[in-house]
Design an enzyme around this catalytic site. Sequence first.
Site, mmCIF file in Angstrom:
data_model
loop_
_atom_site.group_PDB
_atom_site.id
_atom_site.type_symbol
_atom_site.label_atom_id
_atom_site.label_comp_id
_atom_site.label_asym_id
_atom_site.label_seq_id
_atom_site.Cartn_x
_atom_site.Cartn_y
_atom_site.Cartn_z
ATOM 1 N N HIS A 174 0.819 -1.211 0.000
ATOM 2 C CA HIS A 174 0.000 0.000 0.000
ATOM 3 C C HIS A 174 0.859 1.269 0.000
ATOM 4 O O HIS A 174 2.024 1.246 0.390
ATOM 5 C CB HIS A 174 -0.935 0.007 1.219
ATOM 6 C CG HIS A 174 -0.205 0.065 2.538
ATOM 7 N ND1 HIS A 174 0.358 1.220 3.034
ATOM 8 C CD2 HIS A 174 0.064 -0.903 3.445
ATOM 9 C CE1 HIS A 174 0.931 0.968 4.196
ATOM 10 N NE2 HIS A 174 0.775 -0.312 4.466
ATOM 11 N N GLU A 224 -2.467 -6.717 7.810
ATOM 12 C CA GLU A 224 -1.145 -6.512 8.408
ATOM 13 C C GLU A 224 -1.038 -7.287 9.727
ATOM 14 O O GLU A 224 -2.059 -7.648 10.339
ATOM 15 C CB GLU A 224 -0.919 -5.005 8.624
ATOM 16 C CG GLU A 224 0.448 -4.622 9.202
ATOM 17 C CD GLU A 224 1.637 -5.092 8.352
ATOM 18 O OE1 GLU A 224 1.814 -6.316 8.231
ATOM 19 O OE2 GLU A 224 2.398 -4.238 7.860
#
Length: 449
Positions: A239, A313
């Site tokens: 990202h 994550e």
Amino acid sequence: MTRVIIVRHGQSTYNIERRIQGRADVSTLTERGLSDASKVGKALTNISFNAIYSSPLQRANQTAQIIQTELVNQVGKSADVQTSDLLLEVDLPLWEKMLTSEVKEKFPEDYRIWHEKPHEFQMLVNDNGVTKEHFPVLSLYEQARQFWQEILPRHSGETILIVGHNGINRALISTALGIHPSRYHSIQQSNCGISVLNFAGGLGEPVQLESMNQTQHTGETLPSLRPGHQGVRLLLVRHGETEWNRQTRFQGQIDVPLNDNGRQQAQKAGVFLQDVAIDFAVSSSMQRPKETAELILRHHPNINLELQDGLREISHGLWEGKLEVEIEQEFPGELHRWRTTPGEVQMPEGENLQQVWERSVAAWQNIVQTALDNQRQIGLIVAHDATNKTLLCHILGLPTDNFWNFRQGNGAVSVIDYPSGLNGLPVLQAMNITTHLGGVLDKTAAGAL
């Protein structure tokens, strides 16, 4: 830090003919090979090299000389090119100069072992009337280790350029990272591709693969698919930047959005990938990768984005929202353990890397299998730093303690091919491409995960 930039020679006449080169010094650079070597030199002109090492074989040495000439032309000075026999290509004496198709026909079983179990592949060679066993890949890895042991102490804290071949370059990267010779075919080196390694010290001390097999300077957005490729190609993206990345604040599973720079990075990744025929897209279900994926997919309006929790994550637990100095105060010594033996660290009220591994690899395998079932070839996968690094360990057969060997820049692209389905070994074609964000070296924030 010692920075090592590794380049494969330009396209050669034997490359065009699909002929085994090995240590034969017959093939020369094609017109494209000469042109691409010049492009490498131009791409590297903002980097000052303390030394340049090349294989003595003419296709590599000529590439190195052209790069060096470009450096002199652009910057006004450059180190001289030194040749080293430790950079010679893999030694395949019984196959040298043969067409690949001839080798497959004449030595079908040997060729199968070469591809499936390269660490077991051997040739029986005549050495002054005595027949000896020769293990090409194992001896190449030993040669690469010798090169590192000789060169790294000589250039501590400097920047050096190496110009070699597909095989020796793979062995150099593999021995630096501890990748087993059985994975010899699991990393790829394109003609004039650029890779970057950062060493903290000598061989066996911490090392980071900053990027691998960048080809954008030659006009190739991504490394080309191998001949006969029938499988799946996954484009793994981290990202874009968040404000917490910028502040080096641990975010983990706190759903921090992209900042303005992160949105720009995602947009640039979208432009970079706009001409790639993406068939499907999957993102972590968190906000920052989802927004990154959506910005990339503006160039692919017919693709639906699927969200997967398995790609989220790592949960940093009680570390989340904290700066490194705060974590050190509350959990003394734990940050050092996280940086040195990450596989052993259990995040307080969070996850460990084995848990991240299990869920992210399960999601990844499912993505590959679904693509194969639906006959889709190219997929965009957008996730996070820790998730991506864990997946790279899985792809290259490394344990979680090798987690820090890989850099994942915000908005960076990695390319993973499955040429033989899910049961065959994947191939890391390129890693951490950030040229769309500003040059050969990764300039994205090196913040916390």
